[in-house]
Design an enzyme around this catalytic site. Structure first.
Site, PDB file in Angstrom:
ATOM      1  N   GLY A 165     -30.701   3.455  14.556  1.00 39.44           N
ATOM      2  CA  GLY A 165     -32.146   3.723  14.494  1.00 39.44           C
ATOM      3  C   GLY A 165     -32.992   2.496  14.719  1.00 39.44           C
ATOM      4  CB  SER A 190     -35.978   3.645  19.286  1.00 44.83           C
ATOM      5  OG  SER A 190     -36.053   4.552  18.201  1.00 44.83           O
ATOM      6  CB  SER A 238     -32.382  10.474  17.106  1.00 40.24           C
ATOM      7  OG  SER A 238     -33.752  10.612  16.878  1.00 40.24           O
ATOM      8  CG  ASN A 274     -32.935   0.795  10.093  1.00 36.07           C
ATOM      9  OD1 ASN A 274     -33.644   0.401   9.173  1.00 36.07           O
ATOM     10  ND2 ASN A 274     -33.452   1.340  11.196  1.00 36.07           N
ATOM     11  CE1 TYR A 332     -36.516   7.885   3.134  1.00 38.88           C
ATOM     12  CE2 TYR A 332     -37.452   7.032   1.094  1.00 38.88           C
ATOM     13  CZ  TYR A 332     -37.053   6.837   2.402  1.00 38.88           C
ATOM     14  OH  TYR A 332     -37.182   5.603   2.982  1.00 38.88           O
ATOM     15  CE  LYS A 378     -33.630   5.847   2.832  1.00 38.99           C
ATOM     16  NZ  LYS A 378     -32.983   5.158   3.949  1.00 38.99           N
ATOM     17  CB  ILE A 422     -41.783  -1.567   5.476  1.00 37.60           C
ATOM     18  CG1 ILE A 422     -40.875  -2.103   4.340  1.00 37.60           C
ATOM     19  CG2 ILE A 422     -41.734  -2.471   6.708  1.00 37.60           C
ATOM     20  CD1 ILE A 422     -41.232  -3.457   3.782  1.00 37.60           C
TER      21      ILE A 422
HETATM   22  P1  NAP Z   1     -39.161   4.888  11.609  1.00 35.81           P
HETATM   23  O1  NAP Z   1     -40.243   3.999  12.128  1.00 35.81           O
HETATM   24  O2  NAP Z   1     -39.445   6.329  11.430  1.00 35.81           O
HETATM   25  O3  NAP Z   1     -37.872   4.698  12.564  1.00 35.81           O
HETATM   26  C1  NAP Z   1     -36.708   5.445  12.294  1.00 35.81           C
HETATM   27  C2  NAP Z   1     -35.630   5.076  13.302  1.00 35.81           C
HETATM   28  O4  NAP Z   1     -34.485   5.890  13.009  1.00 35.81           O
HETATM   29  C3  NAP Z   1     -36.024   5.388  14.739  1.00 35.81           C
HETATM   30  O5  NAP Z   1     -35.460   4.422  15.592  1.00 35.81           O
HETATM   31  C4  NAP Z   1     -35.365   6.743  14.982  1.00 35.81           C
HETATM   32  O6  NAP Z   1     -35.036   7.000  16.337  1.00 35.81           O
HETATM   33  C5  NAP Z   1     -34.090   6.581  14.193  1.00 35.81           C
HETATM   34  N1  NAP Z   1     -33.467   7.854  13.831  1.00 35.81           N
HETATM   35  C6  NAP Z   1     -34.023   8.913  13.192  1.00 35.81           C
HETATM   36  N2  NAP Z   1     -33.120   9.892  13.061  1.00 35.81           N
HETATM   37  C7  NAP Z   1     -31.972   9.448  13.626  1.00 35.81           C
HETATM   38  C8  NAP Z   1     -30.673   9.990  13.813  1.00 35.81           C
HETATM   39  N3  NAP Z   1     -30.366  11.211  13.390  1.00 35.81           N
HETATM   40  N4  NAP Z   1     -29.741   9.239  14.439  1.00 35.81           N
HETATM   41  C9  NAP Z   1     -30.034   8.002  14.891  1.00 35.81           C
HETATM   42  N5  NAP Z   1     -31.236   7.434  14.753  1.00 35.81           N
HETATM   43  C10 NAP Z   1     -32.198   8.152  14.121  1.00 35.81           C
HETATM   44  O7  NAP Z   1     -38.631   4.391  10.186  1.00 35.81           O
HETATM   45  P2  NAP Z   1     -38.706   2.937   9.479  1.00 35.81           P
HETATM   46  O8  NAP Z   1     -39.922   2.895   8.639  1.00 35.81           O
HETATM   47  O9  NAP Z   1     -38.452   1.872  10.475  1.00 35.81           O
HETATM   48  O10 NAP Z   1     -37.467   3.065   8.473  1.00 35.81           O
HETATM   49  C11 NAP Z   1     -36.171   2.561   8.789  1.00 35.81           C
HETATM   50  C12 NAP Z   1     -35.285   2.706   7.570  1.00 35.81           C
HETATM   51  O11 NAP Z   1     -35.882   2.013   6.462  1.00 35.81           O
HETATM   52  C13 NAP Z   1     -35.117   4.151   7.109  1.00 35.81           C
HETATM   53  O12 NAP Z   1     -33.811   4.361   6.626  1.00 35.81           O
HETATM   54  C14 NAP Z   1     -36.122   4.268   5.962  1.00 35.81           C
HETATM   55  O13 NAP Z   1     -35.763   5.269   5.056  1.00 35.81           O
HETATM   56  C15 NAP Z   1     -36.021   2.887   5.357  1.00 35.81           C
HETATM   57  N6  NAP Z   1     -37.197   2.503   4.596  1.00 35.81           N
HETATM   58  C16 NAP Z   1     -38.436   2.440   5.145  1.00 35.81           C
HETATM   59  C17 NAP Z   1     -39.518   2.085   4.367  1.00 35.81           C
HETATM   60  C18 NAP Z   1     -40.904   1.971   4.924  1.00 35.81           C
HETATM   61  O14 NAP Z   1     -41.830   1.753   4.115  1.00 35.81           O
HETATM   62  N7  NAP Z   1     -41.130   2.095   6.208  1.00 35.81           N
HETATM   63  C19 NAP Z   1     -39.340   1.806   2.995  1.00 35.81           C
HETATM   64  C20 NAP Z   1     -38.069   1.887   2.466  1.00 35.81           C
HETATM   65  C21 NAP Z   1     -37.003   2.242   3.261  1.00 35.81           C
HETATM   66  P3  NAP Z   1     -36.032   7.863  17.295  1.00 35.81           P
HETATM   67  O15 NAP Z   1     -37.208   6.949  17.550  1.00 35.81           O
HETATM   68  O16 NAP Z   1     -35.254   8.143  18.515  1.00 35.81           O
HETATM   69  O17 NAP Z   1     -36.414   9.067  16.498  1.00 35.81           O
END
Ligand code: NAP
Length: 248
Positions: A13, A15, A38, A91, A156, A160, A189
């Site tokens: 993940g 992208s 994805s 991730n 969620y 986690k 984030i």
């Molecule tokens: P995001 O901007 O929504 O990006 C999610 C990434 O995961 C994208 O590259 C997406 O690909 C990919 N993805 C989704 N479903 C997938 C699948 N089935 N197989 C492979 N790739 C998949 O999320 P983010 O904020 O960067 O979060 C990244 C990680 O950090 C997540 O695990 C999230 O739970 C964790 N996190 C985030 C925060 C926050 O505040 N942002 C806080 C705590 C934890 P596509 O673009 O192709 O859909």
């Protein structure tokens, strides 16, 4: 100093958001980066080019982290490009928020499959290679929500929290083979995932954070850099909060 010169890394993940930030920081530190997405093909190919321009090997793969067979196939393909896998970063993740009262079974299952089962799929898929190498670092992207819970995110939070139990168990199972496994618990984030939240909620969160700001993908990437590199050679089974002090 480049901390990951010549290391081969898989990030799920990447992208956009945190995964992309990790790929960029790792590329700057000399790592070869295989990463998945994805559906966002165009941004993934753009990132692949950006990494190649840094002079490292890079390859984007469309692969559903929730699929056991696709994860196995992914690792096989990565090994055709890179001769080892030094670091795995689990991730990929999604949210499907709702109060328990309104949450459907499908939204519970989907979040568990993409956020938690994916970690089992990918860790199992790289395990044999890391065991043969007698070296590896696995980093699982958990969340502060997995540590303290959050109303409206039972699915969620469960995924986690599950990742933390998985992380500690893998650390215990594989430590004797010099394979380390740690989790990161980011707080708030600013990415597309959090763009979905309304501004009032977001401002409330910023105000409650001791450092008075949301984090950036780079903030999380720098913590990953530590856990991926030999600087953390004696660190395993830990959860590192990257949350501006949110859980303090
Ligand atoms: P995001 O901007 O929504 O990006 C999610 C990434 O995961 C994208 O590259 C997406 O690909 C990919 N993805 C989704 N479903 C997938 C699948 N089935 N197989 C492979 N790739 C998949 O999320 P983010 O904020 O960067 O979060 C990244 C990680 O950090 C997540 O695990 C999230 O739970 C964790 N996190 C985030 C925060 C926050 O505040 N942002 C806080 C705590 C934890 P596509 O673009 O192709 O859909």
């Amino acid at each position: 100093m480049k901390l990951l010169e010549g290391k081969n890394v898989i990030i799920t993940g990447a992208s956009r958001g945190i995964g992309k930030g990790i790929a960029q920081v790792f590329g700057q530190h000399g790592a070869n980066v295989a990463f998945t997405y994805s559906s966002s093909e165009a941004p993934a190919l753009e990132l692949e080019k950006e990494l190649l321009d840094m002079g490292v090997k890079a390859k984007a793969f469309k692969s559903n982290a929730a699929s056991f067979s696709e994860s196995e196939e992914l690792v096989k393909q990565v090994l055709e490009h890179f001769e080892s896998i030094d670091v795995l970063i689990n991730n990929a993740g999604i949210t499907k928020d709702n109060l328990l009262m309104r949450m459907g079974e499908e939204d519970f299952d989907k979040v568990i499959e993409i956020n938690l089962k994916s970690v089992f799929n990918m860790t199992k898929a790289v395990q044999r290679t890391m065991l043969k190498q007698r070296k590896g670092s696995i980093i699982n992207m958990s969340s502060v929500v997995g540590v303290k819970g959050n109303a409206g995110q039972t699915n969620y939070a469960a995924s986690k929290a599950g990742m933390i139990g998985f992380t500690k168990s893998v650390a215990l199972e594989l430590g004797s083979r010099n394979i380390r496994c740690n989790a990161i618990a980011p707080g708030f984030i600013e990415t597309e995932m959090t763009d979905k939240l309304d501004e009032k909620t977001v401002q409330g969160w910023r105000d409650a954070i001791p450092l008075k700001r949301g984090g950036s993908p780079e903030d999380v990437a720098n913590a990953c850099l530590f856990l991926a590199s030999d600087l953390s050679a004696y660190v395993t089974g830990q959860v590192l909060n990257v949350d501006g002090g949110m859980l303090t």
